[in-house]
Design an enzyme around this catalytic site. Structure first.
Site, PDB file in Angstrom:
ATOM      1  N   HIS A 246       0.829  -1.220   0.000  1.00  0.00           N
ATOM      2  CA  HIS A 246       0.000   0.000   0.000  1.00  0.00           C
ATOM      3  C   HIS A 246       0.863   1.270   0.000  1.00  0.00           C
ATOM      4  O   HIS A 246       0.492   2.287   0.573  1.00  0.00           O
ATOM      5  CB  HIS A 246      -0.942   0.030   1.211  1.00  0.00           C
ATOM      6  CG  HIS A 246      -1.927  -1.096   1.230  1.00  0.00           C
ATOM      7  ND1 HIS A 246      -3.117  -1.058   0.542  1.00  0.00           N
ATOM      8  CD2 HIS A 246      -1.893  -2.306   1.855  1.00  0.00           C
ATOM      9  CE1 HIS A 246      -3.774  -2.193   0.745  1.00  0.00           C
ATOM     10  NE2 HIS A 246      -3.050  -2.972   1.530  1.00  0.00           N
TER      11      HIS A 246
ATOM     12  N   ASN B 107     -10.172  -3.310   1.880  1.00  0.00           N
ATOM     13  CA  ASN B 107      -9.825  -3.255   0.461  1.00  0.00           C
ATOM     14  C   ASN B 107     -11.087  -3.067  -0.378  1.00  0.00           C
ATOM     15  O   ASN B 107     -12.199  -3.073   0.149  1.00  0.00           O
ATOM     16  CB  ASN B 107      -9.126  -4.558   0.034  1.00  0.00           C
ATOM     17  CG  ASN B 107      -7.759  -4.735   0.664  1.00  0.00           C
ATOM     18  OD1 ASN B 107      -7.017  -3.768   0.850  1.00  0.00           O
ATOM     19  ND2 ASN B 107      -7.419  -5.964   0.997  1.00  0.00           N
TER      20      ASN B 107
ATOM     21  N   HIS C 290      -4.344   0.796  11.784  1.00  0.00           N
ATOM     22  CA  HIS C 290      -4.120  -0.446  12.511  1.00  0.00           C
ATOM     23  C   HIS C 290      -5.477  -1.079  12.820  1.00  0.00           C
ATOM     24  O   HIS C 290      -6.306  -0.453  13.491  1.00  0.00           O
ATOM     25  CB  HIS C 290      -3.356  -0.150  13.809  1.00  0.00           C
ATOM     26  CG  HIS C 290      -3.138  -1.343  14.683  1.00  0.00           C
ATOM     27  ND1 HIS C 290      -3.005  -2.615  14.188  1.00  0.00           N
ATOM     28  CD2 HIS C 290      -3.028  -1.461  16.037  1.00  0.00           C
ATOM     29  CE1 HIS C 290      -2.816  -3.461  15.188  1.00  0.00           C
ATOM     30  NE2 HIS C 290      -2.837  -2.783  16.312  1.00  0.00           N
TER      31      HIS C 290
ATOM     32  N   TYR D 165       0.544  -4.693  11.948  1.00  0.00           N
ATOM     33  CA  TYR D 165       0.416  -3.276  11.607  1.00  0.00           C
ATOM     34  C   TYR D 165       1.197  -2.379  12.560  1.00  0.00           C
ATOM     35  O   TYR D 165       1.926  -1.484  12.134  1.00  0.00           O
ATOM     36  CB  TYR D 165      -1.055  -2.870  11.584  1.00  0.00           C
ATOM     37  CG  TYR D 165      -1.724  -3.124  10.252  1.00  0.00           C
ATOM     38  CD1 TYR D 165      -2.088  -2.085   9.416  1.00  0.00           C
ATOM     39  CD2 TYR D 165      -1.986  -4.424   9.816  1.00  0.00           C
ATOM     40  CE1 TYR D 165      -2.699  -2.306   8.192  1.00  0.00           C
ATOM     41  CE2 TYR D 165      -2.590  -4.666   8.599  1.00  0.00           C
ATOM     42  CZ  TYR D 165      -2.948  -3.600   7.790  1.00  0.00           C
ATOM     43  OH  TYR D 165      -3.541  -3.827   6.576  1.00  0.00           O
TER      44      TYR D 165
END
Length: 734
Positions: free
Chosen positions: A92, A165, A356, A379
């Site tokens: 990302h 997503n 996160h 994360y």
């Protein structure tokens, strides 16, 4: 060798011995520095040399239980993976973001005590980041890829991050395989090629050995992977979460974002061309829409499953490679998110924002999804490296609006100046504050779940079905979407050099759909295997001994889901659509002004494209400002094309090769085209093309998105027909 020993030797001898000693040292250093993979190296190990019995499953409390913190294999693997690249995100890396707000329609107190979901009068600030996954920061927006859709809610109870997503499932079922998956899809390590592309050997080698990926592959090879705009993608939380109300009652929930502009894509050839014309196409589109006041909007939807229905379905709710078909559990639209402000500084906000999935508020909790469990660790570990240490939450874009009180102090780049002697709890020196909050006072309490199972490294048999939902997705597509999906697989696998990898993939495709497998195999020049080849490394350990397992295909109660096809998306608006108006000297001024007014009244945006910049003169001599020239403009950057009247203008465009190319590409990409008079422009744009010639002979051209000779009906009628055509997005029936 000592000094005295060296003195007694000749110069040549000393030089020779020093060379041997240096070569020996270099050889030892080389053996420590360079590692070459060899088929003779039989066993997979940790970084400490401990042999690994199972590299496919994380350690859990029971087959469907939570991942255990003691899983040192998972922690070592993901920690190393998280710290592999600096300073950009490992995945990302390329993104765009915007500020906005979320507002719930009606109180959801029946299901959750999260206050931002229970107070319809509350506007919760949000920061949303969209991204591609595989490419670096410098790659193109139009890569065939998953799009990240991450939302940070700045609630009064603390920050809540819904990190998802534009596809509702994922490639793998267990987080321990995430580093392997990303290593496979990233550029190959020996030459850093290809960038932002999955069309290469290592990716498809991994996929062909991981049948659990087949559902996600259907999404990735579909048109969902090449969206028209960030503003026209769906968003999904991917995992199953929990909602918990004030009484401590829990339900399972899947989160959805539904765009009010509909879900639209570009065609694959367009995507390739846009990458060359404007690789910032999506980022620019989002920025400019917000600057012009065309604020993107999504509705938040939820699929709610009662606790007692956890095992009701033919799929496992905890499996991140599965969806809940909307025919089984409808999506309830509970609120709306509006993005209305661009960032002031890309680095300070878009680049430094830290999401996160573990950032939750009271009323939202986790399930034992093994991919989610790993993300909860990964994360925050990634942010520690990427943003310089443990105080990344103090960067302005990451700060909550809720007050922060704890004893976590110091560390790299600490911004807060804490006062007082005591930095621990419990204490008496500072009166015991800050104190723990009771649940009734808004304190977060984890959902109580009874677990009495064996500690095991493995997966539940309910995770063994890898093909049923892949088949559901394929069968739900329109004929055009199926063709695009077939072409995408043929293109991607056509880039794979190793025939055995292509053959394995065709074998797996037979389990999705025989016609799909046959068509892809034909494009690749391969036979269709009688049965798929299942890899050895997919094992379920029993008593420590690896054993092969066979994936199963569960009979689905839903054969086709309308929600999975983009053909069924919203097609009643042209808001924010980009319309190119092609003109030259001698254009009919009234045609331009009337059409521009009609289109812009419906929310579309227009641009006058001419042979050169500056001004053109209308048939009456009036100067009209040109927005772009054919040198910089391209039809792939627009949604539709309009050619106003004016004999001189049409004649000029007919002699301009770039104008003809512009029109033909719009036709080739199935876009709406309108012309005020039939000057032969469309046919001239690609002489000798039989498909085009046959189309122009038809009487009802409007059915194929071509509005010609409509000026006689009047400008108003012409505009209405064109607006209706643009709203359809594409005319696949050409």
């Amino acid at each position: 060798m000592g000094v005295k020993e060296r003195v007694g030797k000749t110069s040549d001898t000393r030089v020779n011995e020093e060379k041997i000693e240096k070569d020996t040292i270099n050889e030892k250093i080389s053996s420590l520095t360079y590692h070459t993979e060899s088929a003779a190296e039989e066993f997979l190990t940790t970084n400490q040399g401990t042999r690994i019995n199972d590299n496919q499953n994380s350690l859990k409390a029971g087959e469907r239980g939570p991942t255990l913190l003691e899983d040192f294999l998972l922690r070592e693997k993901i920690t190393h993976f998280d710290h592999e690249r600096i300073p950009e995100r490992v995945v990302h890396a390329r993104g765009a973001a915007a500020h906005g707000y979320f507002q719930v329609y009606e109180s959801m107190a029946k299901y959750t005590k999260a206050k931002f979901l229970t107070d319809p009068s509350e506007k919760t600030p949000v920061f949303v980041r969209f991204s591609t996954v595989a490419g670096s920061r410098g790659s193109s927006d139009l890569a065939r890829d998953v799009r990240g859709f991450a939302v940070k809610f700045y609630t009064k109870e603390g920050n809540y991050d819904l990190v998802g997503n534009n596809m509702p499932v994922f490639f793998i079922q267990d987080a321990i395989k995430f580093p392997d998956f990303v290593h496979a899809v990233k550029p190959e390590p020996h030459n850093e090629i290809p960038q932002a592309s999955s069309a290469h050997d290592t990716f498809w080698d991994f996929i062909s050995l991981a049948p659990e990926s087949m559902h996600m592959i259907m999404w990735l090879m579909s048109d969902r992977a090449i969206p028209r705009s960030f503003r026209m993608i769906e968003g999904f939380g991917v995992h199953t979460f929990r909602l918990i109300n004030e009484d401590g009652e829990s339900v399972f929930v899947k989160f959805h974002w539904k765009p009010l502009l509909g879900v639209h894509s570009v065609v694959w050839e367009e995507a390739q061309m846009i990458s060359g014309k404007d690789p910032d196409f999506h980022r620019r589109d989002l920025w400019e829409a917000i600057e012009k006041g065309a604020f993107p909007e999504w509705e938040l939807g939820v699929q709610i499953v009662p606790e007692e229905d956890e095992h009701k379905y033919e799929f496992d709710l905890l499996d991140p490679t599965k969806i809940i078909p909307e025919e089984l559990v409808p999506v309830q639209r509970i609120g709306k998110m509006t993005l209305n402000r661009n960032p002031d500084n890309f680095f300070a906000e878009t680049e430094q924002v830290a999401f996160h999935p573990g950032n939750v508020v009271p009323g939202i909790d986790f399930t034992n999804d093994p991919l989610l469990q790993g993300r909860l660790f990964s994360y925050i570990d990634t942010q520690l490296l990427r943003l310089g240490g443990p105080n990344f939450h103090e960067i302005p874009i990451n700060r909550p609006i809720a007050p922060v009180h704890n004893n976590q102090r110091d560390g790299h780049m600490r911004q807060t100046i804490n006062r007082g002697k005591a930095s621990y709890q419990p204490d008496t020196i500072k009166g015991g504050y800050p104190i723990q909050a009771k649940a009734a006072e808004g304190g977060f309490t984890s959902y109580t779940e009874r677990i009495e199972v064996n500690k095991i490294r493995g997966k539940s048999r309910s995770f063994f079905d890898h093909f049923s939902q892949a088949a559901l997705f394929y069968n739900s597509q329109s004929d055009v979407e199926k063709k695009h999906l077939t072409d995408a697989l043929s293109f991607e696998l056509g880039k794979v050099e190793r025939v055995e990898i292509r053959q394995r993939m065709v074998g797996l495709l037979t389990q999705v759909d025989e016609t799909l497998a046959t068509n892809v195999a034909d494009a690749l020049g391969l036979p269709v295997p009688r049965q798929p080849e299942y890899p050895m490394n997919h094992i379920i350990p029993a008593d420590g001994d690896p054993k092969e397992y066979q994936p199963v295909k569960v009979k689905q109660s839903i054969k086709k889901s309308e929600a999975l096809s983009m053909a069924n998306t919203i097609k009643n608006t042209i808001k924010t659509r980009q319309i190119a108006i092609l003109a030259a000297d001698g254009v009919d001024e009234a045609s331009i002004s009337q059409m521009k007014s009609a289109l812009e009244a419906e929310g579309a945006q227009t641009a006058i494209i001419a042979p050169k910049l500056g001004y053109i003169k209308s048939a009456t001599g009036k100067e009209i400002k040109v927005d772009q020239s054919f040198l910089t403009a391209s039809s792939v950057l627009f949604d539709a094309v309009y050619v106003p009247g004016g004999a001189k203008s049409s004649a000029s465009l007919k002699e301009n090769a770039k104008a003809l190319q512009f029109i033909y590409e719009a036709y080739r990409h199935y876009k709406a085209i309108a012309m005020d008079d039939d000057s032969g422009l469309l046919k001239a744009s690609y002489p000798g093309n039989k498909m085009l010639s046959d189309t122009l002979k038809e009487t009802d051209l409007a059915a194929k998105g071509i509005i010609v000779n409509a000026h006689a009906k009047g400008a108003t009628s012409n505009a209405k027909d064109f607006i209706k055509a643009i709203a359809q997005h594409r005319f696949w029936n050409r």
